[in-house]
Motif scaffolding. Sequence first.
Motif, PDB file in Angstrom:
ATOM      1  N   UNK A  18       0.824  -1.217   0.000  1.00 51.39           N
ATOM      2  CA  UNK A  18       0.000   0.000   0.000  1.00 51.39           C
ATOM      3  C   UNK A  18       0.854   1.263   0.000  1.00 51.39           C
ATOM      4  N   UNK A  19       2.174   1.081   0.221  1.00 53.15           N
ATOM      5  CA  UNK A  19       3.139   2.196   0.203  1.00 53.15           C
ATOM      6  C   UNK A  19       2.703   3.311   1.151  1.00 53.15           C
ATOM      7  N   UNK A  20       2.579   2.917   2.411  1.00 60.02           N
ATOM      8  CA  UNK A  20       2.239   3.856   3.476  1.00 60.02           C
ATOM      9  C   UNK A  20       3.430   4.022   4.410  1.00 60.02           C
ATOM     10  N   UNK A  21       3.607   5.208   4.980  1.00 58.43           N
ATOM     11  CA  UNK A  21       4.738   5.422   5.906  1.00 58.43           C
ATOM     12  C   UNK A  21       4.449   4.781   7.263  1.00 58.43           C
ATOM     13  N   UNK A  22       5.121   3.694   7.549  1.00 60.75           N
ATOM     14  CA  UNK A  22       4.910   2.960   8.797  1.00 60.75           C
ATOM     15  C   UNK A  22       6.238   2.840   9.536  1.00 60.75           C
ATOM     16  N   UNK A  23       6.252   3.161  10.811  1.00 65.63           N
ATOM     17  CA  UNK A  23       7.444   3.000  11.642  1.00 65.63           C
ATOM     18  C   UNK A  23       7.314   1.714  12.448  1.00 65.63           C
ATOM     19  N   UNK A  24       8.335   0.866  12.374  1.00 71.43           N
ATOM     20  CA  UNK A  24       8.334  -0.414  13.090  1.00 71.43           C
ATOM     21  C   UNK A  24       9.580  -0.440  13.969  1.00 71.43           C
ATOM     22  N   UNK A  25       9.404  -0.444  15.272  1.00 71.73           N
ATOM     23  CA  UNK A  25      10.541  -0.498  16.192  1.00 71.73           C
ATOM     24  C   UNK A  25      10.684  -1.927  16.694  1.00 71.73           C
ATOM     25  N   UNK A  71       8.818 -10.327  -2.872  1.00 70.43           N
ATOM     26  CA  UNK A  71       9.891  -9.324  -2.889  1.00 70.43           C
ATOM     27  C   UNK A  71       9.375  -8.125  -2.112  1.00 70.43           C
ATOM     28  N   UNK A  72       9.881  -7.934  -0.907  1.00 69.76           N
ATOM     29  CA  UNK A  72       9.208  -7.037   0.043  1.00 69.76           C
ATOM     30  C   UNK A  72      10.223  -6.182   0.791  1.00 69.76           C
ATOM     31  N   UNK A  73      10.910  -5.262   0.122  1.00 65.27           N
ATOM     32  CA  UNK A  73      11.962  -4.488   0.793  1.00 65.27           C
ATOM     33  C   UNK A  73      11.405  -3.380   1.684  1.00 65.27           C
ATOM     34  N   UNK A  74      12.068  -3.187   2.822  1.00 64.08           N
ATOM     35  CA  UNK A  74      11.771  -2.047   3.691  1.00 64.08           C
ATOM     36  C   UNK A  74      13.093  -1.366   4.021  1.00 64.08           C
ATOM     37  N   UNK A  75      13.025  -0.096   4.360  1.00 65.58           N
ATOM     38  CA  UNK A  75      14.218   0.607   4.828  1.00 65.58           C
ATOM     39  C   UNK A  75      14.515   0.161   6.253  1.00 65.58           C
ATOM     40  N   UNK A  76      15.819   0.073   6.588  1.00 67.22           N
ATOM     41  CA  UNK A  76      16.236  -0.379   7.921  1.00 67.22           C
ATOM     42  C   UNK A  76      17.293   0.572   8.461  1.00 67.22           C
ATOM     43  N   UNK A 100       7.464   1.622   4.715  1.00 71.64           N
ATOM     44  CA  UNK A 100       7.774   1.191   6.079  1.00 71.64           C
ATOM     45  C   UNK A 100       9.268   1.323   6.361  1.00 71.64           C
ATOM     46  N   UNK A 101       9.608   1.717   7.570  1.00 74.88           N
ATOM     47  CA  UNK A 101      11.003   1.783   8.016  1.00 74.88           C
ATOM     48  C   UNK A 101      11.108   1.009   9.322  1.00 74.88           C
ATOM     49  N   UNK A 102      12.038   0.070   9.367  1.00 78.83           N
ATOM     50  CA  UNK A 102      12.231  -0.701  10.599  1.00 78.83           C
ATOM     51  C   UNK A 102      13.444  -0.158  11.353  1.00 78.83           C
ATOM     52  N   UNK A 103      13.246   0.081  12.641  1.00 78.20           N
ATOM     53  CA  UNK A 103      14.327   0.531  13.517  1.00 78.20           C
ATOM     54  C   UNK A 103      14.781  -0.665  14.341  1.00 78.20           C
ATOM     55  N   UNK A 104      16.051  -1.053  14.193  1.00 77.62           N
ATOM     56  CA  UNK A 104      16.584  -2.196  14.933  1.00 77.62           C
ATOM     57  C   UNK A 104      17.359  -1.700  16.156  1.00 77.62           C
ATOM     58  N   UNK A 105      16.643  -1.580  17.269  1.00 78.95           N
ATOM     59  CA  UNK A 105      17.312  -1.350  18.548  1.00 78.95           C
ATOM     60  C   UNK A 105      17.598  -2.724  19.165  1.00 78.95           C
ATOM     61  N   UNK A 106      18.060  -2.777  20.407  1.00 76.57           N
ATOM     62  CA  UNK A 106      18.213  -4.062  21.091  1.00 76.57           C
ATOM     63  C   UNK A 106      18.154  -3.850  22.600  1.00 76.57           C
TER      64      UNK A 106
END
Length: 636
Positions: free
Chosen positions: A358-365, A395-400, A426-432
Amino acid sequence: MVNRPGSPRWELPEPKEHLALSPQTEAASAAKPLEEHSHLVVRFAGDSGDGMQITGSQFTATNAVYGNDLATLPDFPAEIRAPAGTLAGVSGFQLNFGSQKIYTAGDQPDVFVTMNPAALKVNLPELPNGCVIIANEDAFTDRNLKMAGFASNPLADDSLSKFRVYPVKISTLTNNALADVEMSAKDKARCKNFFALGLIYWMFNRSPEQTMRFLKDKFSKKPVILEANEKAMRAGMNYGETAEAFTTRYEVKEAQLTPGKYRNITGNSAMAIGLVAASKLSGVPLFLGSYPITPASDILHELSRYKNFGIMTFQAEDEIAAVCSAIGAAFAGYLGLTTTSGPGIALKAEAIGLAVMTELPLLIVNVQRGGPSTGLPTKTEQADLLQAMYGRNGECPVAIVAPSTPGDCFHIAIEATRIATKYMTPVMILSDGYLANGAEAWRLPRISDLPRIDVKFRTDPSGYKPYLRDENLARPWVRPGTPGLEHRIGGIEKQDITGNVNYEARNHEHMVKLRAQKIANIAKDIPALKVLGDPEGDVLVVGWGSTYGSITAAVEELRAQGKRVSGVHLRHLNPFPPNLGEILGKFRKVIVPEMNAGQLVKIIRATFNVPAIGVNKIQGQPFRKREVVDGILTHL
């Protein structure tokens, strides 16, 4: 900016505000010399119910107020309350503070406070020769020694001779100090951690005023508990001053850092206020749909306090509902956010694919923890990188992106928002877990120094098509109900430009490549990497995420020894910074330390065709500087 009560600032208290020692103790103060150090590492350990986390966090806050640079490592078990006295129930907190730049929580403690035999047993292999051990002698009973696996009392035999051991009857002395306080014996026993904290305050020449403010805020409606903890802390300070066994105190002066206003901050707190700041910078209200999971839950807790900033939080019934609610919010014109850990990402995978389609701006932490499955809920790991890159159907790329320090979690939230809204992705934030629960002294940024986030919602119906593209290949963001811009979206493949449902083979391939190119284009819009050290040499150490501190400290140590070692640290993982390939080609060897079995190293080998070498640790604990140094020297 967010400004919550209780957040410690670097504002030194006036001497007259210090909690007073007894007259006899004050008179004896000058008799015990101060020993100055550039930095020291202190570790507290005890049962889960001994209050080690609050003890460590209060000592941390006090050192932040004194102006030290610092880093912390809270380390607690997954069990809510393991049986008291068992090895499984040991909880620890380590702090490295100094008058110099501090990159990590420290390799080994200089001072170790143990509240029972189990805590000593668990930590004993990590204590260096000469380490100061302060032990609650009262807890070293036959029963506790047996549960910890000691054949004899280590405080009485000669097994701890290589350490400087101070047995202290902490429980008894706490109980004596509270003799006139009307509370149960069980409640009095709970105050023993503040006795230990008072003793540490005396040992490191620190005022307890920061902790006093904390206690008054927390127990303002429970004066008996406030009185008990204050008395226990004062008793600990007086004991240190009057006990003949303690002959030396330690001094760590304030650090010379960039001028500004500082506060002590954890990664999860920084992430939360960074998301609030991103919402304000973009002018788009923030909606969080989340399901509680360790170690990400604190972000939900913290954001729920900021309704005054227009933040909306929704605790969903499960992970799938959480991410779908965030996607719905993004469709409605909100900044959609979902927070979780690795197991939650597994459940959200299909919905993340929907956000890509759907090309929506989604933040994923994703606050990573040890896996797979439930794994090690309270321990840290970096093993979700490949999941973030490829863990979806099609084929499902997201920014990381990935933060490098607890304080950087603030800035990475803003960067992720900028990318998500500019590229409609969507942009995934990889914290830990290490970043999330760890803390550091963080300089509050000026609002004028923060980047602008320009968000434009389309309102012009002239020539509108849902999948028209701008120069970044981003489609227009339209709030539902905008006159003349009615449209529909969904998970079925879209026809280019019109957005109509389309099953044509060539259109599908075109759209797959178009979505991938949109993510690749982000590389043109992120800063070039800066090399720590020389631009070419024998070894380049490549890191990402929370390994920043240990890698930086290791590279600096080796360079000081004359080794031709340099380093780069990646905050953008998909796509990579545009000059990464050029940098890699200028070094004889490339070494990648990671807290996984070798995930970034696989991607680097595949992307740049360089024989990168992995240095890996999968123990639920962050890298120590020494481990990175040894790993580099092995291949140098």
